[in-house]
Design a protein around this motif. Structure first.
Motif, PDB file in Angstrom:
ATOM      1  N   LYS A   8      25.677  45.976   6.343  1.00 49.40           N
ATOM      2  CA  LYS A   8      25.433  45.390   7.908  1.00 49.40           C
ATOM      3  C   LYS A   8      25.823  46.816   8.674  1.00 49.40           C
ATOM      4  CE  LYS A   8      26.695  40.723   7.387  1.00 49.40           C
ATOM      5  NZ  LYS A   8      27.418  39.776   7.447  1.00 49.40           N
ATOM      6  N   PRO A   9      24.930  47.057   9.778  1.00 50.44           N
ATOM      7  CA  PRO A   9      25.304  48.242  10.698  1.00 50.44           C
ATOM      8  C   PRO A   9      26.849  47.987  11.360  1.00 50.44           C
ATOM      9  CG  PRO A   9      23.444  47.149  11.488  1.00 50.44           C
ATOM     10  CD  PRO A   9      23.644  46.399   9.967  1.00 50.44           C
ATOM     11  N   PRO A  10      27.462  48.736  11.797  1.00 52.83           N
ATOM     12  CA  PRO A  10      28.596  48.384  12.737  1.00 52.83           C
ATOM     13  C   PRO A  10      28.432  47.540  13.915  1.00 52.83           C
ATOM     14  CG  PRO A  10      28.495  50.802  11.919  1.00 52.83           C
ATOM     15  CD  PRO A  10      27.242  50.417  11.615  1.00 52.83           C
ATOM     16  N   CYS A  11      27.287  47.617  14.625  1.00 47.57           N
ATOM     17  CA  CYS A  11      26.972  46.945  15.736  1.00 47.57           C
ATOM     18  C   CYS A  11      27.185  45.454  15.371  1.00 47.57           C
ATOM     19  CB  CYS A  11      25.862  47.299  16.432  1.00 47.57           C
ATOM     20  SG  CYS A  11      24.179  47.350  15.451  1.00 47.57           S
ATOM     21  N   GLU A  12      26.501  45.017  14.003  1.00 46.56           N
ATOM     22  CA  GLU A  12      26.210  43.788  13.733  1.00 46.56           C
ATOM     23  C   GLU A  12      27.979  43.364  13.286  1.00 46.56           C
ATOM     24  OE1 GLU A  12      23.948  41.343  10.092  1.00 46.56           O
ATOM     25  OE2 GLU A  12      23.225  42.906  11.039  1.00 46.56           O
ATOM     26  N   ILE A  13      28.594  44.193  12.652  1.00 45.96           N
ATOM     27  CA  ILE A  13      29.880  43.789  12.391  1.00 45.96           C
ATOM     28  C   ILE A  13      30.744  43.380  13.536  1.00 45.96           C
ATOM     29  CG2 ILE A  13      32.099  44.816  11.347  1.00 45.96           C
ATOM     30  CD1 ILE A  13      30.414  46.577   9.481  1.00 45.96           C
ATOM     31  N   VAL A  14      30.572  44.052  14.721  1.00 44.15           N
ATOM     32  CA  VAL A  14      31.280  43.947  15.902  1.00 44.15           C
ATOM     33  C   VAL A  14      30.797  42.577  16.431  1.00 44.15           C
ATOM     34  CG1 VAL A  14      31.514  44.442  18.343  1.00 44.15           C
ATOM     35  CG2 VAL A  14      31.702  46.227  16.471  1.00 44.15           C
ATOM     36  N   VAL A  15      29.397  42.396  16.469  1.00 44.48           N
ATOM     37  CA  VAL A  15      28.995  41.128  16.846  1.00 44.48           C
ATOM     38  C   VAL A  15      29.408  39.906  16.032  1.00 44.48           C
ATOM     39  CG1 VAL A  15      26.877  39.653  17.214  1.00 44.48           C
ATOM     40  CG2 VAL A  15      27.210  42.029  18.125  1.00 44.48           C
ATOM     41  N   TRP A  16      29.375  39.856  14.599  1.00 38.31           N
ATOM     42  CA  TRP A  16      29.625  38.983  13.902  1.00 38.31           C
ATOM     43  C   TRP A  16      31.113  38.575  13.717  1.00 38.31           C
ATOM     44  CZ3 TRP A  16      26.704  35.008  12.585  1.00 38.31           C
ATOM     45  CH2 TRP A  16      25.250  35.161  12.846  1.00 38.31           C
ATOM     46  N   TYR A  17      32.081  39.823  13.863  1.00 42.69           N
ATOM     47  CA  TYR A  17      33.409  39.655  13.321  1.00 42.69           C
ATOM     48  C   TYR A  17      34.495  39.955  14.417  1.00 42.69           C
ATOM     49  CZ  TYR A  17      31.640  39.018   8.592  1.00 42.69           C
ATOM     50  OH  TYR A  17      30.708  38.746   7.372  1.00 42.69           O
ATOM     51  N   VAL A  18      34.234  41.018  14.899  1.00 44.09           N
ATOM     52  CA  VAL A  18      35.282  41.496  16.048  1.00 44.09           C
ATOM     53  C   VAL A  18      35.124  40.853  17.243  1.00 44.09           C
ATOM     54  CG1 VAL A  18      36.153  43.497  17.308  1.00 44.09           C
ATOM     55  CG2 VAL A  18      35.147  43.776  14.897  1.00 44.09           C
ATOM     56  N   ILE A  19      34.216  40.432  18.009  1.00 45.83           N
ATOM     57  CA  ILE A  19      34.300  39.805  19.107  1.00 45.83           C
ATOM     58  C   ILE A  19      34.485  38.341  18.898  1.00 45.83           C
ATOM     59  CG2 ILE A  19      32.438  39.035  21.147  1.00 45.83           C
ATOM     60  CD1 ILE A  19      31.166  41.845  21.111  1.00 45.83           C
ATOM     61  N   PRO A  20      34.165  37.644  17.977  1.00 41.38           N
ATOM     62  CA  PRO A  20      34.673  36.447  17.762  1.00 41.38           C
ATOM     63  C   PRO A  20      35.920  36.155  17.612  1.00 41.38           C
ATOM     64  CG  PRO A  20      32.179  36.703  16.584  1.00 41.38           C
ATOM     65  CD  PRO A  20      32.925  38.013  16.969  1.00 41.38           C
ATOM     66  N   ALA A  21      36.484  37.144  16.919  1.00 41.50           N
ATOM     67  CA  ALA A  21      37.976  37.297  16.393  1.00 41.50           C
ATOM     68  C   ALA A  21      38.623  37.201  17.887  1.00 41.50           C
ATOM     69  CB  ALA A  21      38.306  38.287  15.559  1.00 41.50           C
ATOM     70  N   ILE A  22      38.263  38.197  18.717  1.00 35.73           N
ATOM     71  CA  ILE A  22      38.863  38.599  20.111  1.00 35.73           C
ATOM     72  C   ILE A  22      38.785  37.126  20.975  1.00 35.73           C
ATOM     73  CG2 ILE A  22      38.668  39.660  22.441  1.00 35.73           C
ATOM     74  CD1 ILE A  22      37.916  42.297  20.631  1.00 35.73           C
ATOM     75  N   ARG A  23      37.626  36.464  21.027  1.00 36.20           N
ATOM     76  CA  ARG A  23      37.324  35.179  21.807  1.00 36.20           C
ATOM     77  C   ARG A  23      38.315  34.139  21.171  1.00 36.20           C
ATOM     78  NH1 ARG A  23      30.616  34.864  22.500  1.00 36.20           N
ATOM     79  NH2 ARG A  23      30.658  36.195  24.297  1.00 36.20           N
ATOM     80  N   SER A  24      38.335  33.887  19.871  1.00 42.04           N
ATOM     81  CA  SER A  24      39.307  33.137  19.163  1.00 42.04           C
ATOM     82  C   SER A  24      40.614  33.033  19.711  1.00 42.04           C
ATOM     83  CB  SER A  24      39.016  33.082  17.668  1.00 42.04           C
ATOM     84  OG  SER A  24      39.952  32.279  17.178  1.00 42.04           O
ATOM     85  N   GLU A  25      41.089  34.496  19.727  1.00 40.87           N
ATOM     86  CA  GLU A  25      42.492  34.544  19.913  1.00 40.87           C
ATOM     87  C   GLU A  25      42.668  34.433  21.466  1.00 40.87           C
ATOM     88  OE1 GLU A  25      45.191  35.432  18.251  1.00 40.87           O
ATOM     89  OE2 GLU A  25      44.089  34.879  16.451  1.00 40.87           O
ATOM     90  N   LEU A  26      41.593  34.630  22.370  1.00 45.62           N
ATOM     91  CA  LEU A  26      41.832  34.607  23.820  1.00 45.62           C
ATOM     92  C   LEU A  26      41.617  32.788  24.183  1.00 45.62           C
ATOM     93  CD1 LEU A  26      41.902  35.708  26.654  1.00 45.62           C
ATOM     94  CD2 LEU A  26      39.478  35.893  26.415  1.00 45.62           C
ATOM     95  N   ALA A  27      40.942  32.321  23.565  1.00 43.12           N
ATOM     96  CA  ALA A  27      40.910  30.791  23.800  1.00 43.12           C
ATOM     97  C   ALA A  27      42.124  30.069  23.455  1.00 43.12           C
ATOM     98  CB  ALA A  27      39.506  30.413  22.869  1.00 43.12           C
ATOM     99  N   LYS A  28      42.803  30.570  22.090  1.00 45.68           N
ATOM    100  CA  LYS A  28      43.972  29.909  21.751  1.00 45.68           C
ATOM    101  C   LYS A  28      45.031  30.148  22.701  1.00 45.68           C
ATOM    102  CE  LYS A  28      42.771  30.282  16.854  1.00 45.68           C
ATOM    103  NZ  LYS A  28      42.824  31.095  15.556  1.00 45.68           N
ATOM    104  N   GLU A  29      45.147  31.526  22.999  1.00 45.97           N
ATOM    105  CA  GLU A  29      46.255  32.030  24.189  1.00 45.97           C
ATOM    106  C   GLU A  29      46.033  30.998  25.447  1.00 45.97           C
ATOM    107  OE1 GLU A  29      48.818  33.721  23.721  1.00 45.97           O
ATOM    108  OE2 GLU A  29      48.462  33.995  21.673  1.00 45.97           O
ATOM    109  N   LEU A  30      44.893  30.924  25.859  1.00 42.00           N
ATOM    110  CA  LEU A  30      44.682  30.236  26.910  1.00 42.00           C
ATOM    111  C   LEU A  30      44.953  28.828  27.046  1.00 42.00           C
ATOM    112  CD1 LEU A  30      41.133  31.721  28.110  1.00 42.00           C
ATOM    113  CD2 LEU A  30      43.426  32.214  29.424  1.00 42.00           C
TER     114      LEU A  30
END
Length: 126
Positions: free
Chosen positions: A2-24
């Motif tokens: 997978k290209p790095p941009c796909e890794i960001v879209v599939w793994y990094v951004i969802p992980a950030i969103r998940s943590e943000l939703a949990k914190e809120l």
């Protein structure tokens, strides 16, 4: 591979969103309010908080603290929905490339020369 941009879209951004939703939610917001603030559906919030989405990688303590601080700023009105994309990008830039690749069992040398600068802390822009 997978290209790095796909890794960001599939793994990094969802992980950030998940943590943000949990914190809120931990700060007393309702799922509906979190979904409106994050501009995602309420079912997406539910999937983030139950680790059905965004659990593919673990974020380090520094990144998690940045998310926690941002959530607090959103909850108390010091940050707005308009800042969500920019702050998410800023947080994403602090995610360690080597850590993500290790968690996903990807050798950095497998990335082409043109792709080695667009993931995490080595990104020049998001």
């Amino acid at each position: 591979m997978k290209p790095p941009c796909e890794i960001v879209v599939w793994y990094v951004i969802p992980a950030i969103r998940s943590e943000l939703a949990k914190e809120l939610l931990n700060l007393g917001m309702r799922q509906k309010d979190v979904s409106e603030l994050m501009d995602i559906t309420q079912p997406a919030v539910s999937q983030y908080i139950t680790d059905k989405r965004g659990s593919g990688i673990k974020l380090d303590d520094n990144v998690r603290q940045m998310i926690k601080d941002f959530a607090q700023e959103l909850a108390d009105g010091r940050a707005t929905k308009a800042q969500l994309i920019g702050r998410t990008c800023a947080i994403c830039k602090h995610v360690e490339t080597a850590d993500v690749l290790e968690q996903l069992n990807i050798d950095k040398s497998d990335l082409g020369e043109d792709c080695q600068s667009c993931l995490g802390s080595e990104a020049s822009n998001c």
